[in-house]
Scaffold this motif. Structure first.
Motif, PDB file in Angstrom:
ATOM      1  N   TRP A 281       0.840  -1.190   0.000  1.00  7.72           N
ATOM      2  CA  TRP A 281       0.000   0.000   0.000  1.00  7.72           C
ATOM      3  C   TRP A 281       0.881   1.247   0.000  1.00  7.72           C
ATOM      4  O   TRP A 281       1.733   1.405   0.852  1.00  7.72           O
ATOM      5  CB  TRP A 281      -0.896  -0.005   1.236  1.00  7.72           C
ATOM      6  N   PRO A 282       0.666   2.133  -0.954  1.00  8.52           N
ATOM      7  CA  PRO A 282       1.518   3.321  -1.048  1.00  8.52           C
ATOM      8  C   PRO A 282       1.241   4.323   0.057  1.00  8.52           C
ATOM      9  O   PRO A 282       0.106   4.469   0.508  1.00  8.52           O
ATOM     10  CB  PRO A 282       1.162   3.899  -2.419  1.00  8.52           C
ATOM     11  N   GLY A 283       2.290   4.996   0.485  1.00  7.58           N
ATOM     12  CA  GLY A 283       2.148   6.074   1.462  1.00  7.58           C
ATOM     13  C   GLY A 283       1.910   7.381   0.723  1.00  7.58           C
ATOM     14  O   GLY A 283       1.829   7.426  -0.496  1.00  7.58           O
ATOM     15  N   GLY A 284       1.790   8.467   1.467  1.00  7.52           N
ATOM     16  CA  GLY A 284       1.656   9.768   0.839  1.00  7.52           C
ATOM     17  C   GLY A 284       0.260  10.336   0.858  1.00  7.52           C
ATOM     18  O   GLY A 284      -0.005  11.334   0.201  1.00  7.52           O
ATOM     19  N   GLY A 285      -0.648   9.710   1.552  1.00  4.34           N
ATOM     20  CA  GLY A 285      -1.990  10.255   1.673  1.00  4.34           C
ATOM     21  C   GLY A 285      -2.946   9.775   0.600  1.00  4.34           C
ATOM     22  O   GLY A 285      -2.568   9.067  -0.329  1.00  4.34           O
ATOM     23  N   PRO A 286      -4.198  10.198   0.718  1.00  6.62           N
ATOM     24  CA  PRO A 286      -5.253   9.710  -0.176  1.00  6.62           C
ATOM     25  C   PRO A 286      -5.002  10.001  -1.658  1.00  6.62           C
ATOM     26  O   PRO A 286      -5.292   9.165  -2.505  1.00  6.62           O
ATOM     27  CB  PRO A 286      -6.510  10.433   0.301  1.00  6.62           C
ATOM     28  N   LEU A 287      -4.483  11.171  -1.981  1.00  7.36           N
ATOM     29  CA  LEU A 287      -4.259  11.474  -3.392  1.00  7.36           C
ATOM     30  C   LEU A 287      -3.206  10.562  -4.001  1.00  7.36           C
ATOM     31  O   LEU A 287      -3.370  10.065  -5.115  1.00  7.36           O
ATOM     32  CB  LEU A 287      -3.863  12.941  -3.573  1.00  7.36           C
ATOM     33  N   ALA A 288      -2.142  10.317  -3.262  1.00  2.87           N
ATOM     34  CA  ALA A 288      -1.090   9.425  -3.774  1.00  2.87           C
ATOM     35  C   ALA A 288      -1.619   8.007  -3.930  1.00  2.87           C
ATOM     36  O   ALA A 288      -1.297   7.316  -4.900  1.00  2.87           O
ATOM     37  CB  ALA A 288       0.125   9.452  -2.840  1.00  2.87           C
ATOM     38  N   VAL A 289      -2.424   7.569  -2.995  1.00  5.02           N
ATOM     39  CA  VAL A 289      -2.973   6.212  -3.053  1.00  5.02           C
ATOM     40  C   VAL A 289      -3.847   6.042  -4.287  1.00  5.02           C
ATOM     41  O   VAL A 289      -3.750   5.047  -4.997  1.00  5.02           O
ATOM     42  CB  VAL A 289      -3.772   5.886  -1.768  1.00  5.02           C
ATOM     43  N   HIS A 290      -4.696   7.015  -4.565  1.00  4.74           N
ATOM     44  CA  HIS A 290      -5.607   6.894  -5.705  1.00  4.74           C
ATOM     45  C   HIS A 290      -4.905   7.075  -7.049  1.00  4.74           C
ATOM     46  O   HIS A 290      -5.418   6.659  -8.077  1.00  4.74           O
ATOM     47  CB  HIS A 290      -6.790   7.854  -5.562  1.00  4.74           C
ATOM     48  N   ARG A 291      -3.719   7.662  -7.045  1.00  9.23           N
ATOM     49  CA  ARG A 291      -2.947   7.783  -8.292  1.00  9.23           C
ATOM     50  C   ARG A 291      -2.120   6.532  -8.564  1.00  9.23           C
ATOM     51  O   ARG A 291      -1.669   6.320  -9.681  1.00  9.23           O
ATOM     52  CB  ARG A 291      -2.017   8.997  -8.229  1.00  9.23           C
ATOM     53  N   THR A 292      -1.905   5.720  -7.543  1.00 10.84           N
ATOM     54  CA  THR A 292      -1.092   4.512  -7.691  1.00 10.84           C
ATOM     55  C   THR A 292      -1.925   3.412  -8.322  1.00 10.84           C
ATOM     56  O   THR A 292      -3.025   3.110  -7.870  1.00 10.84           O
ATOM     57  CB  THR A 292      -0.560   4.055  -6.325  1.00 10.84           C
ATOM     58  N   ARG A 293      -1.399   2.826  -9.368  1.00  8.34           N
ATOM     59  CA  ARG A 293      -2.084   1.773 -10.115  1.00  8.34           C
ATOM     60  C   ARG A 293      -1.516   0.415  -9.711  1.00  8.34           C
ATOM     61  O   ARG A 293      -0.406   0.310  -9.194  1.00  8.34           O
ATOM     62  CB  ARG A 293      -1.902   1.963 -11.626  1.00  8.34           C
ATOM     63  N   VAL A 294      -2.262  -0.627  -9.994  1.00  7.86           N
ATOM     64  CA  VAL A 294      -1.829  -1.983  -9.656  1.00  7.86           C
ATOM     65  C   VAL A 294      -0.454  -2.263 -10.259  1.00  7.86           C
ATOM     66  O   VAL A 294       0.420  -2.820  -9.605  1.00  7.86           O
ATOM     67  CB  VAL A 294      -2.873  -3.023 -10.119  1.00  7.86           C
ATOM     68  N   HIS A 295      -0.245  -1.860 -11.499  1.00  5.61           N
ATOM     69  CA  HIS A 295       1.041  -2.091 -12.165  1.00  5.61           C
ATOM     70  C   HIS A 295       2.203  -1.512 -11.356  1.00  5.61           C
ATOM     71  O   HIS A 295       3.293  -2.096 -11.322  1.00  5.61           O
ATOM     72  CB  HIS A 295       1.036  -1.497 -13.571  1.00  5.61           C
ATOM     73  N   ASP A 296       1.975  -0.377 -10.690  1.00  3.62           N
ATOM     74  CA  ASP A 296       3.034   0.295  -9.932  1.00  3.62           C
ATOM     75  C   ASP A 296       3.514  -0.507  -8.726  1.00  3.62           C
ATOM     76  O   ASP A 296       4.629  -0.291  -8.250  1.00  3.62           O
ATOM     77  CB  ASP A 296       2.557   1.669  -9.441  1.00  3.62           C
ATOM     78  N   VAL A 297       2.691  -1.421  -8.227  1.00  4.92           N
ATOM     79  CA  VAL A 297       3.057  -2.147  -7.013  1.00  4.92           C
ATOM     80  C   VAL A 297       3.379  -3.626  -7.263  1.00  4.92           C
ATOM     81  O   VAL A 297       3.679  -4.354  -6.321  1.00  4.92           O
ATOM     82  CB  VAL A 297       1.962  -2.029  -5.924  1.00  4.92           C
ATOM     83  N   LEU A 298       3.341  -4.052  -8.511  1.00  6.46           N
ATOM     84  CA  LEU A 298       3.682  -5.433  -8.823  1.00  6.46           C
ATOM     85  C   LEU A 298       5.191  -5.610  -8.850  1.00  6.46           C
ATOM     86  O   LEU A 298       5.912  -4.745  -9.328  1.00  6.46           O
ATOM     87  CB  LEU A 298       3.098  -5.841 -10.179  1.00  6.46           C
ATOM     88  N   ASP A 299       5.664  -6.757  -8.359  1.00  4.68           N
ATOM     89  CA  ASP A 299       7.098  -7.037  -8.368  1.00  4.68           C
ATOM     90  C   ASP A 299       7.629  -7.201  -9.789  1.00  4.68           C
ATOM     91  O   ASP A 299       8.540  -6.510 -10.199  1.00  4.68           O
ATOM     92  CB  ASP A 299       7.414  -8.309  -7.565  1.00  4.68           C
TER      93      ASP A 299
END
Length: 138
Positions: free
Chosen positions: A62-80
């Motif tokens: 789960w990305p940090g940085g608050g609600p705006l950062a979380v909603h801008r983060t896509r599934v692709h961004d967190v895949l290994d």
């Protein structure tokens, strides 16, 4: 004692997959995965499976940085390594599916009949349940 037929087709235990586009925002994907009976889904790029993901794995990344950062983060961004995942056919044997699940360490593998068929999924839980159901009963 009843023996388990590992040559039974995987299509007998698969189910519809929760399919998530790699461009899906992480919170939306997480919510959809919580509606899946096994908490897992298949991530796709142009209808091609690139990963299997669980709600727990998304929570760990789960990305940090608050609600705006979380909603801008896509599934692709967190895949290994979103480079692809083995896709089984509905006629592949349960034994093969089990060996592939063990070898990959994934909780599930996508199943597709033909090139344009709908994605289904075989999970370790469903496979184990099918194998145990075929075993001896009191």
């Amino acid at each position: 004692m009843t023996t388990v037929d590992l040559d039974v087709p995987v299509g007998t235990v698969d189910r519809p997959a929760t399919v998530i586009a790699e461009s899906t925002p992480v919170p939306e994907a997480w919510a959809r995965l919580h509606q899946d009976e096994d908490g897992c889904g298949v991530v796709v790029r142009d209808d091609l499976p690139i990963a299997v993901v669980t709600a727990g794995a998304l929570a760990e990344r789960w990305p940090g940085g608050g609600p705006l950062a979380v909603h801008r983060t896509r599934v692709h961004d967190v895949l290994d390594q979103p480079c692809g995942v083995e896709v089984l056919g509905p006629d592949d044997a349960l034994g093969h599916a089990g060996r592939r699940l063990l070898a990959t360490g994934l909780p599930a593998l996508p199943v597709r009949e033909g090139h344009d068929g709908a994605l289904r999924v075989v999970t370790a839980r469903r496979l184990l349940a099918a194998l145990l159901a075929a075993g001896p009963r009191p």
